[in-house]
Write a protein that holds these residues in place. Structure first.
Motif, PDB file in Angstrom:
ATOM      1  N   PRO A 270       0.807  -1.226   0.000  1.00  0.00           N
ATOM      2  CA  PRO A 270       0.000   0.000   0.000  1.00  0.00           C
ATOM      3  C   PRO A 270       0.835   1.269   0.000  1.00  0.00           C
ATOM      4  O   PRO A 270       0.451   2.261  -0.635  1.00  0.00           O
ATOM      5  CB  PRO A 270      -0.836  -0.107   1.281  1.00  0.00           C
ATOM      6  N   TYR A 311      -3.716  -0.618   9.647  1.00  0.00           N
ATOM      7  CA  TYR A 311      -4.032  -1.311   8.401  1.00  0.00           C
ATOM      8  C   TYR A 311      -5.286  -0.717   7.767  1.00  0.00           C
ATOM      9  O   TYR A 311      -5.388  -0.612   6.549  1.00  0.00           O
ATOM     10  CB  TYR A 311      -4.239  -2.808   8.647  1.00  0.00           C
ATOM     11  N   VAL A 312      -6.259  -0.362   8.602  1.00  0.00           N
ATOM     12  CA  VAL A 312      -7.491   0.230   8.088  1.00  0.00           C
ATOM     13  C   VAL A 312      -7.162   1.533   7.355  1.00  0.00           C
ATOM     14  O   VAL A 312      -7.636   1.771   6.235  1.00  0.00           O
ATOM     15  CB  VAL A 312      -8.493   0.508   9.229  1.00  0.00           C
ATOM     16  N   GLN A 314      -4.209   2.482   6.138  1.00  0.00           N
ATOM     17  CA  GLN A 314      -3.397   2.186   4.956  1.00  0.00           C
ATOM     18  C   GLN A 314      -4.267   1.728   3.791  1.00  0.00           C
ATOM     19  O   GLN A 314      -4.213   2.276   2.694  1.00  0.00           O
ATOM     20  CB  GLN A 314      -2.420   1.057   5.301  1.00  0.00           C
ATOM     21  N   ALA A 315      -5.077   0.690   4.066  1.00  0.00           N
ATOM     22  CA  ALA A 315      -5.881   0.094   2.998  1.00  0.00           C
ATOM     23  C   ALA A 315      -6.947   1.074   2.515  1.00  0.00           C
ATOM     24  O   ALA A 315      -7.175   1.220   1.315  1.00  0.00           O
ATOM     25  CB  ALA A 315      -6.522  -1.194   3.492  1.00  0.00           C
ATOM     26  N   VAL A 318      -5.471   3.684   0.171  1.00  0.00           N
ATOM     27  CA  VAL A 318      -5.190   3.178  -1.185  1.00  0.00           C
ATOM     28  C   VAL A 318      -6.480   3.054  -1.978  1.00  0.00           C
ATOM     29  O   VAL A 318      -6.570   3.509  -3.125  1.00  0.00           O
ATOM     30  CB  VAL A 318      -4.492   1.805  -1.135  1.00  0.00           C
TER      31      VAL A 318
END
Lengths: 338, 286
Positions: A270, A311-312, A314-315, A318
């Motif tokens: 990402p 992660y939330v 980051q994702a 993207v």
């Protein structure tokens, strides 16, 4: 420049949205994140320590993907690179070579990652095996090899715990100060990212890679050897990922267990995408995400939100960016500017 | 020795995901996000089963959340034509983040500890393992012996032909996504309720990726992927046996054998002729 601003805007939006979605008071959450990332010198050094492997794996992904080699094998390459470094480390442990041993171990890491990526490149060139599938498989094999190595040949003599020897300080990457974990790997990572940017944007090899990735039919028409160019980019990408593994090993603990990798090979993807597969843009974004990784530790201390929170962000960033670019392209096409 | 029934039970989550992925890949789409779909299924199944005390509601919730997951993925890749690999990889991360954070906030309340189990139907079979066998068999039949199965394969081999025949490859792929989502979510749900009886954020542990490689390993045949999943489970069982007996064979090297074997199979068959020709390529009609 414009794309960087859009990326930052979407990123900021997702930080706020994710905080709100998990019921954390936004103002308070932002303050905790800010303090955790850049609040004091310890926080800053932690952020940079986290940014180092992200910068390298994201750069590795960018090199491969830009040339159309869609590898998700940076994780396996990182592990194998670190393992190669550990083998050389064990071999040179009592040789008292100091700095020379360090260079040899970093070189071994580069070699290990490149070899692991080259297997996928070779299978693609010779047998047409899909790079996505082969790199997934090689990730698994790499993890199991590392397990085997730390339980078998790399294990400390006369010890049962699956751990490698502790390297002496003079064989490790030098630290900037005694108080922090910040190590010379950061400088190395920045140099590698700049060199990768130069290679991709200013050399013939990098240009061919971009042609093969962006327009395979043009590459065919001008008789570029696509297989060779893609294979070379993939091996180079593996070399950078392997270096990331060696730097993690030599910068932080100088000792390796089977849980050595923290998924940096996957987390680089990402970052590479948000940076538009350009190492110059990846550089600031890896620092931002390194900061976020360091900062969520702070958030969890007060807000019952753990390490998965980043992660939330980051994702989400993207995906938001991809969707934005899609509709932006559509709008330009309608206006006839595209 | 471990009984074949236990192997089947252990292999079921991966196999369910892989059967769905087989159908999806046959239609030309690639779901790298299967890992995330399974995790979402596992977490929602745990949540609902713990809240309601009903294992059936839990399994249903898992399958439905799997469906919602692939609806999102299908919208991104099949409607907006975004890159399948990128969307899948990012979706895995998103799922890990959402389930991980939600689980940490839930587990503090301690409500997710008492999970109902999937009762055996007869012998050691339960509904889900039987469903797996029935699904894999009927999908195998359907792919080769029915008109709609032919349409699905056409969408993966040469979508332009399907368009020329007056059908929409987009619609076909969308339905394949739904099917893959239901099965992937159910696989995840069965993993938490049927196999481990608990939830942990890292519990899917590569099963989604394994399922994707199984599809290639089994040359895109639904019964083949079930066989492959059982084979993998057998390898893990042998590893535990050897460990118990204290044999000097390295368990890690043994565990890597299936992946090495898959690589070798790929080297032997190469690109092969079975791979759907249009796999992973976006559609060009509008």
């Amino acid at each position: 420049m414009r794309s960087v601003i859009v990326s930052i805007a979407i990123l900021a939006l997702f930080v706020v949205l994710s905080l709100a979605a998990f019921g954390i008071p936004v103002g308070n959450g932002l303050k905790l994140l800010y303090q955790g990332a850049v609040g004091d010198s310890v926080a800053v050094s932690q952020s940079l320590v986290r940014a180092t492997p992200l910068l390298l794996t994201a750069t590795a992904i960018a090199i491969a993907w830009k040339a159309g080699a869609f590898s998700i094998g940076a994780e396996g390459q990182l592990i194998v690179g670190a393992m190669f470094a550990a083998f050389v480390g064990k071999w040179l442990l009592n040789a008292n070579l100091g700095f020379i041993a360090l260079i040899a171990m970093l070189g071994a890491g580069v070699l290990g990652g490149a070899v692991w990526a080259w297997i996928a490149a070779f299978l693609n060139t010779k047998r047409g095996v899909d790079i996505v599938i082969s790199t997934i498989l090689l990730n698994f094999v790499g993890v199991h090899l590392l397990n085997y190595a730390v339980e078998g040949p790399l294990r400390r003599p006369n010890q049962t715990a699956p751990l490698t020897d502790q390297l002496p300080a003079d064989m490790m990457l030098p630290k900037f100060s005694r108080q922090s974990d910040l190590h010379a790997g950061l400088i190395l990572a920045v140099i590698v990212a700049l060199a990768a940017a130069f290679y991709m944007l200013k050399t013939r090899g990098g240009y061919y890679g971009r042609v093969v990735g962006a327009n395979p039919s043009l590459a065919r028409q001008v008789h570029l050897d696509q297989h060779k160019i893609r294979a070379r980019s993939l091996a180079l990408s593996g070399a950078v990922a392997g270096l990331a593994g060696a730097i993690q090993y030599l910068g932080i603990n100088g000792q390796m267990s089977n849980s050595f990798s923290q998924g940096y090979g996957f987390l680089g993807i990402p970052v590479a995408l948000i940076g538009n597969l350009n190492p110059l843009a990846i550089l600031p974004f890896s620092v931002v995400f390194g900061g976020l990784f360091a900062a969520t530790g702070n958030l969890s201390r007060f807000g019952n939100v753990g390490s998965y929170f980043v992660y939330v962000i980051q994702a989400g960033t993207v995906l938001g960016l991809l969707i934005y670019r899609h509709f932006e392209k559509g709008r330009l096409a309608v206006r006839g500017d595209a | 020795m471990i009984s074949p029934f236990d192997l089947l039970r252990y292999a079921t989550p991966t196999a369910l995901g892989a059967v769905g992925e087989t159908v999806l890949q046959r239609s030309g789409a690639l779901n790298i996000g299967l890992e995330g779909v399974m995790l979402n299924g596992a977490f929602s199944a745990t949540l609902i089963a713990a809240k309601t005390g009903s294992v059936w509601l839990g399994l249903t919730a898992g399958a439905l959340v799997g469906l919602v997951s692939t609806l999102i993925l299908a919208w991104l890749t099949n409607q907006l034509d975004l890159d399948q690999l990128v969307c899948g990889a990012v979706f895995n991360l998103l799922s890990l983040g959402l389930c991980g954070t939600a689980f940490e906030r839930q587990s503090a309340t301690g409500k997710l500890l008492n999970l109902p189990s999937v009762p055996p139907l007869f012998g050691k079979f339960d509904v889900i393992t039987l469903l797996l066998i029935a699904t894999a068999t009927s999908v195998g039949y359907w792919l080769y012996r029915t008109d709609s199965g032919l349409k699905l394969r056409a969408s993966g081999e040469y979508p332009a032909a399907l368009t020329a025949a007056g059908f929409s490859p987009r619609t076909v792929r969308n339905r394949a996504w739904w099917f893959a989502g239901l099965l992937g979510g159910l696989g995840g749900a069965y993993l938490s309720l049927g196999v481990t009886q608990s939830f942990a954020t890292e519990m899917v542990g590569g099963r989604g990726f394994i399922a994707i490689t199984l599809v290639t390993f089994a040359r895109w045949r639904p019964l083949g992927v079930v066989f492959g999943a059982i084979l993998l489970a057998a390898f893990e069982a042998i590893q535990f046996q050897l460990q118990l007996q204290g044999t000097q064979v390295s368990k890690s090297l043994l565990l890597s054998l299936p992946y090495v074997a898959t690589l070798i199979i790929l080297i032997i068959v190469g690109k092969g002729t079975q791979a759907p020709k249009a796999l992973g390529q976006p559609l060009e009609d509008h």
